[in-house]
Design a protein around this motif. Sequence first.
Motif, PDB file in Angstrom:
ATOM      1  N   GLU A   1       0.729  -0.996  -0.191  1.00 26.10           N
ATOM      2  CA  GLU A   1       0.051  -0.118   0.066  1.00 26.10           C
ATOM      3  C   GLU A   1       0.711   1.182  -0.126  1.00 26.10           C
ATOM      4  OE1 GLU A   1      -3.086   0.551  -0.154  1.00 26.10           O
ATOM      5  OE2 GLU A   1      -3.568  -1.649  -0.108  1.00 26.10           O
ATOM      6  N   PRO A   2       0.979   2.451  -1.088  1.00 29.13           N
ATOM      7  CA  PRO A   2       1.688   3.091  -1.037  1.00 29.13           C
ATOM      8  C   PRO A   2       1.443   4.237   0.086  1.00 29.13           C
ATOM      9  CG  PRO A   2       0.217   3.371  -2.793  1.00 29.13           C
ATOM     10  CD  PRO A   2      -0.175   1.863  -2.231  1.00 29.13           C
ATOM     11  N   PRO A   3       2.576   4.989   0.717  1.00 31.92           N
ATOM     12  CA  PRO A   3       2.215   5.997   1.721  1.00 31.92           C
ATOM     13  C   PRO A   3       1.247   7.142   1.095  1.00 31.92           C
ATOM     14  CG  PRO A   3       4.418   6.102   1.002  1.00 31.92           C
ATOM     15  CD  PRO A   3       3.857   4.834   0.302  1.00 31.92           C
ATOM     16  N   GLU A   4       0.773   7.491   2.037  1.00 32.96           N
ATOM     17  CA  GLU A   4      -0.175   8.850   1.607  1.00 32.96           C
ATOM     18  C   GLU A   4       0.655  10.069   1.605  1.00 32.96           C
ATOM     19  OE1 GLU A   4      -4.184  11.492   2.944  1.00 32.96           O
ATOM     20  OE2 GLU A   4      -3.413   9.683   4.088  1.00 32.96           O
ATOM     21  N   MET A   5       0.636  10.744   0.410  1.00 34.59           N
ATOM     22  CA  MET A   5       1.543  11.817   0.182  1.00 34.59           C
ATOM     23  C   MET A   5       0.565  13.236  -0.301  1.00 34.59           C
ATOM     24  SD  MET A   5       4.602   9.955  -1.904  1.00 34.59           S
ATOM     25  CE  MET A   5       5.691  11.615  -1.827  1.00 34.59           C
ATOM     26  N   HIS A   6       1.083  14.264   0.227  1.00 38.05           N
ATOM     27  CA  HIS A   6       0.419  15.619  -0.145  1.00 38.05           C
ATOM     28  C   HIS A   6       1.216  16.288  -1.307  1.00 38.05           C
ATOM     29  CE1 HIS A   6      -2.538  14.780   3.157  1.00 38.05           C
ATOM     30  NE2 HIS A   6      -1.418  14.653   3.546  1.00 38.05           N
TER      31      HIS A   6
END
Length: 301
Positions: A82-87
């Motif tokens: 699961e890819p990390p959440e990025m902004h």
Amino acid sequence: MKRFQNISRKRELVAALAFVLLLSGCDIRMGVLNPKGPVAQTQYDLIIWSIIFMLIIVVVVFVLFTVILIKYRERPDNMDYEPPEMHGNKLLEVIWTGIPIIIVIALSIPTVQAIFELEEPPKTSAEEQQKPLVIHATSADWKWIFSYPEQGIETVNYVNIPEDRPVEFRLTSTSSITALWIPELGGQKYAMAGMETKLYLLADNPGTYMGRNANFNGEGFAKMEFEVESQTDKDFKDWVAEVQDTAPKLTKTTYNKILEPSHVGRMTYSNTHLDWVDHAAQKAYYKDKGEHDPHDSHMDH
């Protein structure tokens, strides 16, 4: 099954050979990629410069696409990833915003320089810059009329020019909007009734080139062509002298006939229609009397 595969392969081979033979029997040169003067050469260099940039962009995009497709494809060992959440990523945003700006600047600078350069008479290889030869190019449905005011002669559907001397075409039209284009000598420019535009061209060496109308203007558009012959200075002067001595005079009646929508052959006259009408200054021309509209406005050029 093998029999059908062999037949299919033979058909493909025959088609390929036919295509090669077809190309070998044709002149596949493209005028814009076969420059014969400094104007055409400048435009050619600009085209090649743009193509190189486009190819670089295409190659980079496809390489990145392939790398990302392979590197980040789904595999048995990362099924639960699961890819990390990025902004956002400021570095990436600067890169993909800055690169298009750099590309636009790199294309704009030589383009703007070429635009201004081509609005002036081209430089010749002679030690002294020669004065441009002025030729009025008037379009009519569906032919081209070339007037030499300094020499006092006129041609229809062909134009002779001296080599290595700038030519100043003064373009206008008797009716619809057209565009004079000689691909091997330079790009097109529009010709409009009641207006005058200027196009500077130059041929480096003697030769024959085809010109045409590059703007659709009715059913006769496809055959609205003319021939350009670049001659040595001596041959050009001899031709002018011959026309002045032997060609018939152009009358208003004959000129009015030429202006009628039709295709005509090559014509030569020992005077010009500029003696009684200038379509660049007169929007309307009454062919029955050879007079212009007294209410028509005149334009300064």
